[in-house]
Write an enzyme that holds these catalytic residues in place. Structure first.
Site, short mmCIF file in Angstrom:
data_model
loop_
_atom_site.label_atom_id
_atom_site.label_comp_id
_atom_site.label_asym_id
_atom_site.label_seq_id
_atom_site.Cartn_x
_atom_site.Cartn_y
_atom_site.Cartn_z
N CYS A 1 0.83 -1.20 0.00
CA CYS A 1 0.00 0.00 0.00
C CYS A 1 0.87 1.25 0.00
O CYS A 1 0.62 2.20 -0.75
CB CYS A 1 -0.93 0.00 1.21
N CYS B 1 -6.00 -2.94 7.40
CA CYS B 1 -7.17 -2.07 7.33
C CYS B 1 -8.37 -2.72 6.66
O CYS B 1 -9.51 -2.48 7.07
CB CYS B 1 -6.82 -0.76 6.64
#
Length: 382
Positions: A121, A218
Site C-alpha cells: 500500500c 485495514c
C-alpha cells in the site's frame, strides 16, 4: 548552497522560504499520528492541504472500528482540517487499492506465501499515486504520520529508523525510492514516544487525541484473513493433506489459507512425542508440510525486487555487510548481502532464523546504526 538560496532561513521542512509560501500535502488517515502532523504544520503557518484516501467500500467500512481509511476515519480527518482551518480532500482510490494490494494479498496467500499488504500500500498507492497527486497540487512536499526519520546525507536524503524503537515503521517503508524520499517528510520520526504525539494532539485540541491505534490490516479489521480470501478466491478453501517432510500423510486439512509457516497449534495431529510445525505450504499440491522445529531455521534467503538506498550502486560490489530484518517484530540481525543483479540477492544470516517465510520483506539496515539501505521480498527460490 549558493547565495541566492540563502535569502530566507531554511524552514522546518527544509525549504529556504517562509512556511506560508511552502505547500505541503498531508496524507491523513484519520488517526492521531497524521492528524498531529497536519495540525502542527498548520500551526507553524504552512500552506497545508489534507488528503484522505478512501481505499475500500465506504458503506461497509462505516461499521468497522480499528481500521484506517474507513468511513469514521474520513470523518475524523475532515474534522481536524475544519478545526485547524485548511482544505481537505477525499480521493476514491478503491479500484487502485483492490488491484494493487487486495488482489495480490489474496493471490500470495493462495500461493503459500505470507504477504505484507501494508508495504504494498505504501509502495503502490500512498507513495506512488497519492504522491503524484501531491505534485499535481503544486506541493513542495508530502508529509505523513509514519514513525521513521529522513536525514540529510552526503549523497542526499537518507532514511533512518525512528527515535522510538517501539514505534519504528522502517520495515514497512523499505520500497521508498530516493526520488520519493526527496519529496517526503516524516515530522514524527524524532519523537521519543507515542505519549508525545498524543500530548501534541491535546495541545491542538484534537478530538482524536485518545483514538486507539489501528491493530489489524485495514481491509481485514477483524483479523480473519482466511474468511476474506475465501470470499475473494472461493477455490482457496479446497481441502488437502498435511504431510511430513518425507511426504507421508498425517492428516487432512481444510485449505492452505488456514495455515502459516511456524504454526504449531491447531494442526489436528495427535499422538506424537515431539511437536510439529508448519515448515512449508505447497499451494499447487494443496499440501501443508510439517516438520520438527529445527526445520524452520534458515540461513540463506533469496531476495528479489530490491530497492536500494545506498550511496553506491547495489551491484557495484560483491557483498555488503549489513543487518537485516525478516519480520517486522524482530530486531535487525547481522548478515552478508550478496548481489546477484541490481534487484536480486542472496542473503546469508550469520545466525540462522526461524520462520522465514516467502512473501515477507527482508529489510537492510546499517549494522549497528540507524540508516535503512532498502530491502526486497523473500521468495522461495529455485
Amino acid at each position: 548552497m549558493n547565495g541566492s538560496l540563502m535569502t530566507h532561513p531554511v524552514n522546518s521542512l527544509g525549504f529556504a522560504k517562509p512556511p506560508k509560501d511552502t505547500r505541503v500535502v498531508v496524507a491523513m488517515s484519520g488517526g492521531v499520528d497524521s492528524s498531529v502532523v497536519a495540525a502542527e504544520l498548520a500551526a507553524e503557518g504552512y500552506d497545508v492541504v489534507g488528503v484522505t484516501l478512501q481505499l475500500y467500500d465506504h458503506g461497509a467500512a462505516l461499521a468497522k472500528k480499528g481500521a484506517c481509511c474507513a468511513g469514521i476515519d474520513i470523518h475524523d480527518a475532515r474534522r481536524v482540517a475544519e478545526e485547524m482551518g485548511f482544505p481537505h480532500y477525499v480521493l476514491d482510490y478503491e479500484n487502485i487499492f483492490k488491484e494493487t494490494v487486495i488482489d495480490e494479498f489474496a493471490d500470495s496467500y493462495l500461493a503459500g506465501a505470507t504477504p505484507v499488504p501494508c508495504i504494498r500500500c505504501n509502495e503502490r498507492v500512498k507513495f506512488k499515486d497519492l504522491l503524484a497527486t501531491a505534485r499535481d497540487l503544486d506541493a513542495d512536499c508530502m508529509a505523513t504520520g509514519h514513525y521513521i526519520q529522513r536525514k540529510g546525507g552526503v549523497g542526499g536524503a537518507e532514511l533512518h529508523m525512528a527515535a522510538d524503537p517501539m514505534r519504528d515503521q522502517s520495515y514497512f517503508l523499505f520500497p521508498t525510492t530516493q526520488e520519493q524520499l526527496d519529496f517526503l517528510r516524516f515530522p514524527l520520526g524524532h519523537l521519543e514516544s507515542k505519549a508525545e504525539t498524543r500530548a501534541l494532539a491535546v495541545k491542538h485540541g484534537l478530538a482524536v487525541a485518545d483514538k486507539p491505534d489501528s491493530q489489524d490490516i485495514c481491509f481485514v479489521p477483524d483479523g480473519n484473513y482466511a474468511a476474506l480470501i475465501e470470499k475473494l478466491r472461493p477455490e482457496a478453501a479446497s481441502p488437502g493433506k498435511i504431510v511430513d517432510m518425507d511426504g507421508n500423510v498425517l492428516a487432512d486439512h481444510r485449505g492452505v489459507i488456514h495455515y502459516t509457516i511456524g504454526q504449531r497449534r491447531g494442526l489436528g495431529i495427535g499422538g506424537l512425542e515431539d511437536p510439529l510445525y508448519v515448515v512449508r505450504l505447497d499451494a499447487d499440491k494443496r499440501e501443508v508440510v510439517v516438520g520438527p522445529k529445527e526445520a524452520l531455521t534458515t540461513r540463506i534467503i533469496p531476495v528479489r525486487e530490491i530497492n536500494w538506498l545506498g550511496d553506491a550502486p547495489f551491484d557495484s560490489q560483491d557483498e555488503w555487510h549489513l543487518a537485516v530484518k525478516v519480520r517486522s517484530t524482530r530486531p535487525p540481525r547481522a548478515a552478508i548481502v550478496r548481489p546477484l543483479s541490481a534487484t536480486t540477492a542472496e542473503v546469508e544470516l550469520l545466525e540462522p532464523e526461524e520462520g522465514v517465510s516467502p512473501g515477507q520483506a527482508c529489510v537492510f539496515y546499517e549494522d549497528g546504526g540507524s540508516r535503512i539501505f532498502g530491502g526486497g521480498w523473500i521468495w522461495r527460490g529455485d
